[in-house]
Design an enzyme around this catalytic site. Structure first.
Site, PDB file in Angstrom:
ATOM      1  N   THR A  31       0.840  -1.189   0.000  1.00  0.00           N
ATOM      2  CA  THR A  31       0.000   0.000   0.000  1.00  0.00           C
ATOM      3  C   THR A  31       0.881   1.247   0.000  1.00  0.00           C
ATOM      4  O   THR A  31       1.775   1.358   0.836  1.00  0.00           O
ATOM      5  CB  THR A  31      -0.898  -0.031   1.260  1.00  0.00           C
ATOM      6  OG1 THR A  31      -1.823  -1.093   1.092  1.00  0.00           O
ATOM      7  CG2 THR A  31      -1.630   1.274   1.490  1.00  0.00           C
ATOM      8  N   HIS A 181      -6.985 -10.715  -0.792  1.00  0.00           N
ATOM      9  CA  HIS A 181      -6.305 -10.313   0.445  1.00  0.00           C
ATOM     10  C   HIS A 181      -7.052 -10.903   1.644  1.00  0.00           C
ATOM     11  O   HIS A 181      -8.027 -10.342   2.127  1.00  0.00           O
ATOM     12  CB  HIS A 181      -6.270  -8.785   0.530  1.00  0.00           C
ATOM     13  CG  HIS A 181      -5.335  -8.241   1.575  1.00  0.00           C
ATOM     14  ND1 HIS A 181      -4.822  -9.004   2.600  1.00  0.00           N
ATOM     15  CD2 HIS A 181      -4.812  -6.991   1.747  1.00  0.00           C
ATOM     16  CE1 HIS A 181      -4.033  -8.248   3.359  1.00  0.00           C
ATOM     17  NE2 HIS A 181      -4.007  -7.028   2.856  1.00  0.00           N
ATOM     18  N   HIS A 184      -3.856 -10.112   7.521  1.00  0.00           N
ATOM     19  CA  HIS A 184      -3.642  -8.862   8.262  1.00  0.00           C
ATOM     20  C   HIS A 184      -4.855  -8.195   8.894  1.00  0.00           C
ATOM     21  O   HIS A 184      -4.900  -6.967   8.986  1.00  0.00           O
ATOM     22  CB  HIS A 184      -2.907  -7.849   7.346  1.00  0.00           C
ATOM     23  CG  HIS A 184      -1.563  -8.327   6.929  1.00  0.00           C
ATOM     24  ND1 HIS A 184      -0.979  -7.992   5.738  1.00  0.00           N
ATOM     25  CD2 HIS A 184      -0.681  -9.149   7.549  1.00  0.00           C
ATOM     26  CE1 HIS A 184       0.202  -8.580   5.633  1.00  0.00           C
ATOM     27  NE2 HIS A 184       0.392  -9.298   6.720  1.00  0.00           N
ATOM     28  N   TYR A 186      -7.955  -7.787   7.950  1.00  0.00           N
ATOM     29  CA  TYR A 186      -8.995  -7.132   7.144  1.00  0.00           C
ATOM     30  C   TYR A 186     -10.218  -8.054   7.032  1.00  0.00           C
ATOM     31  O   TYR A 186     -10.273  -9.087   7.702  1.00  0.00           O
ATOM     32  CB  TYR A 186      -8.403  -6.685   5.802  1.00  0.00           C
ATOM     33  CG  TYR A 186      -7.298  -5.667   6.021  1.00  0.00           C
ATOM     34  CD1 TYR A 186      -7.597  -4.427   6.594  1.00  0.00           C
ATOM     35  CD2 TYR A 186      -5.966  -5.948   5.749  1.00  0.00           C
ATOM     36  CE1 TYR A 186      -6.594  -3.507   6.870  1.00  0.00           C
ATOM     37  CE2 TYR A 186      -4.951  -5.031   6.020  1.00  0.00           C
ATOM     38  CZ  TYR A 186      -5.276  -3.811   6.580  1.00  0.00           C
ATOM     39  OH  TYR A 186      -4.304  -2.897   6.871  1.00  0.00           O
ATOM     40  N   GLY A 302       7.701 -12.164   4.425  1.00  0.00           N
ATOM     41  CA  GLY A 302       7.811 -11.656   5.779  1.00  0.00           C
ATOM     42  C   GLY A 302       9.190 -11.768   6.366  1.00  0.00           C
ATOM     43  O   GLY A 302       9.591 -12.821   6.851  1.00  0.00           O
ATOM     44  N   GLY A 303       9.931 -10.656   6.268  1.00  0.00           N
ATOM     45  CA  GLY A 303      11.222 -10.580   6.925  1.00  0.00           C
ATOM     46  C   GLY A 303      12.352 -11.300   6.213  1.00  0.00           C
ATOM     47  O   GLY A 303      13.387 -11.575   6.816  1.00  0.00           O
TER      48      GLY A 303
HETATM   49  C1  FNR Z   1       2.722  -3.758   3.525  1.00  0.00           C
HETATM   50  N1  FNR Z   1       2.135  -5.030   3.521  1.00  0.00           N
HETATM   51  C2  FNR Z   1       0.975  -5.258   2.820  1.00  0.00           C
HETATM   52  N2  FNR Z   1       0.441  -6.514   2.766  1.00  0.00           N
HETATM   53  C3  FNR Z   1      -0.632  -6.770   1.990  1.00  0.00           C
HETATM   54  O1  FNR Z   1      -1.073  -7.920   1.916  1.00  0.00           O
HETATM   55  N3  FNR Z   1      -1.212  -5.758   1.263  1.00  0.00           N
HETATM   56  C4  FNR Z   1      -0.760  -4.483   1.287  1.00  0.00           C
HETATM   57  O2  FNR Z   1      -1.295  -3.608   0.595  1.00  0.00           O
HETATM   58  C5  FNR Z   1       0.357  -4.199   2.128  1.00  0.00           C
HETATM   59  N4  FNR Z   1       0.868  -2.938   2.225  1.00  0.00           N
HETATM   60  C6  FNR Z   1       2.068  -2.709   2.845  1.00  0.00           C
HETATM   61  C7  FNR Z   1       2.670  -1.451   2.767  1.00  0.00           C
HETATM   62  C8  FNR Z   1       3.917  -1.237   3.319  1.00  0.00           C
HETATM   63  C9  FNR Z   1       4.568   0.095   3.153  1.00  0.00           C
HETATM   64  C10 FNR Z   1       4.558  -2.290   4.031  1.00  0.00           C
HETATM   65  C11 FNR Z   1       5.911  -2.091   4.649  1.00  0.00           C
HETATM   66  C12 FNR Z   1       3.961  -3.522   4.130  1.00  0.00           C
HETATM   67  C13 FNR Z   1       2.902  -6.189   4.051  1.00  0.00           C
HETATM   68  C14 FNR Z   1       3.947  -6.621   3.022  1.00  0.00           C
HETATM   69  O3  FNR Z   1       3.349  -7.152   1.865  1.00  0.00           O
HETATM   70  C15 FNR Z   1       4.908  -7.689   3.603  1.00  0.00           C
HETATM   71  O4  FNR Z   1       4.187  -8.827   3.969  1.00  0.00           O
HETATM   72  C16 FNR Z   1       5.656  -7.141   4.809  1.00  0.00           C
HETATM   73  O5  FNR Z   1       6.267  -5.907   4.499  1.00  0.00           O
HETATM   74  C17 FNR Z   1       6.729  -8.107   5.300  1.00  0.00           C
HETATM   75  O6  FNR Z   1       7.632  -8.389   4.257  1.00  0.00           O
HETATM   76  P1  FNR Z   1       9.090  -7.689   4.177  1.00  0.00           P
HETATM   77  O7  FNR Z   1       8.876  -6.220   4.087  1.00  0.00           O
HETATM   78  O8  FNR Z   1       9.788  -8.082   5.435  1.00  0.00           O
HETATM   79  O9  FNR Z   1       9.702  -8.284   2.947  1.00  0.00           O
END
Ligand code: FNR
Length: 370
Positions: A31, A181, A184, A186, A302-303
């Site tokens: 997002t 989705h 998280h 929602y 994730g991470g």
């Molecule tokens: C997210 N994440 C997220 N997840 C999702 O399912 N839909 C979304 O629109 C978003 N938006 C979003 C925005 C931002 C700025 C962040 C940092 C995270 C979660 C994302 O897809 C991911 O699962 C997490 O960031 C963990 O992965 P990384 O960042 O450790 O690779």
């Protein structure tokens, strides 16, 4: 490349149904809150195109399925003709560079307030349990929520249909598929998780009942656009937005097994260590049981860093790895992994600002890939 002596696991090709992926580094849904008035903007053309590689899989930012689906400023939708038309040039730009693009479709449910809702009505949810104010994942803003209205049983098919229509619209916009989705905290998660769902109808109580809404959406969309174009994202272990579950492993396994019946393209799961969207914690649980239970393509997220992603693929713990923050800050992330090049650092403060350039399309490329 002269110094390339072997191919790292993340950079090996993979066939996901009909899609020939040239590597396993996926753009996670992110997002970015730069779609003014819920309409995707021309600046997203550059943003997504920068993150496209030939044969790479991209998942769009979460995109609303209806006018009740919104809960954050300037997030895109896909429920009007205007949204569909606005997505088209963005999808075209990804395709022009050989990328494969799935649209993540969402409904925030109770993670909203009356200011985002048509006619100032209450947000909808599986329950009327209110969410307490939350610090946003940028660590700065505090989000306020309105008490939700519990959906009546007979209203649920209407929401399922909104998801179906959004998927149909995504196909019209040119996307290669959709990701539902279901993560998280929602709306879909608000049905799956027993910390929230307190229903006594066929959508509440048992695991089977709590997962019914998610699976009805999967079925409706698979019927509409073809199962091979459908993925789903789940985070059974996360408690983001007060979405905990008393038995997350059973939930994840039930969903992984049940999804097999629909033969969808992929199941995308968030690692148990990501309790919230942006915070990694020590965790003994793993996604391996779910990966084993699901017959289709498995995406983990994730991470992850490069080393861990390579290890997970090499050990067959996943097929693909989705990268969020690293891909946000490194538009050429697959290339950097391939060359073992240094990475740009991400700046949390610009994750969600409305600026069309800053923190969005101004992260530098490697000199060699410009
Ligand atoms: C997210 N994440 C997220 N997840 C999702 O399912 N839909 C979304 O629109 C978003 N938006 C979003 C925005 C931002 C700025 C962040 C940092 C995270 C979660 C994302 O897809 C991911 O699962 C997490 O960031 C963990 O992965 P990384 O960042 O450790 O690779």
């Amino acid at each position: 490349m002269a110094d390339k002596v072997f191919q790292i696991p993340l950079m090996t090709p993979y066939k996901m149904g009909n899609f020939e992926l040239s590597h396993r580094v996926v753009l996670a849904p992110l997002t970015r809150q730069r779609s003014y008035g819920n309409v995707p903007q021309p600046h997203a053309i550059l943003y997504y195109s920068q993150r496209t590689s030939k044969g790479g899989l991209l998942i769009s930012e979460a995109t609303g399925v209806s006018d009740t689906a919104q809960g954050y400023p300037e997030t895109p939708g896909i429920w009007t003709k205007e949204h569909v038309e606005a997505w088209k040039p963005i999808v075209d730009a990804v395709h022009a560079k050989g990328g494969i693009f799935f649209c993540q479709i969402w409904h925030v449910g109770r993670v909203s307030n009356t200011g985002f809702q048509p006619n100032g009505q209450a947000p909808i949810s599986s329950s009327d349990k209110e969410l307490t104010p939350q610090v946003r994942s940028n660590g700065i803003d505090v989000a306020q929520f309105s008490p939700p209205r519990k959906l009546r049983t007979e209203e649920i098919p209407v929401i399922v249909n909104d998801f179906r229509l959004a998927a149909k619209n995504a196909m019209e916009a040119g996307f290669d598929g959709v990701e539902i989705h279901g993560a998280h905290g929602y709306l879909i998660d608000q049905f799956m998780k027993d910390e929230i769902n307190d229903r006594t109808d066929k959508y509440g109580g048992s695991l089977e009942n709590r997962c019914r809404f998610a699976l009805e959406i999967v079925e409706a969309i698979a019927d509409e656009i073809g199962a091979e174009k459908v993925g789903i994202r789940l985070s059974p272990f996360a408690n983001y937005m007060q979405s905990g579950d008393s038995d997350p492993k059973a939930l994840g396994l039930y969903m992984a097994k049940s999804l097999n019946a629909y033969k969808i393209a992929y199941c995308h799961m968030v690692e148990p260590r990501m309790k919230t969207v942006g915070e990694k914690v020590e965790c003994p649980d793993s996604l391996v049981p779910m990966r084993k239970a699901f017959n289709g393509t498995f995406i983990s997220a994730g991470g992850y860093d490069m080393e861990e992603g390579n290890k997970a693929v090499a050990e067959n713990r996943t097929d693909l790895v989705a990268y969020g923050r690293l891909f946000l800050a490194n538009p050429d992330l697959p290339k950097r992994f391939e060359l073992n090049a240094p990475l740009n650092k991400y700046n949390r403060e610009t994750f969600y600002i409305p600026d069309p350039v800053i923190g969005y399309t101004d992260y530098p490329f490697l000199e060699t890939t410009v």
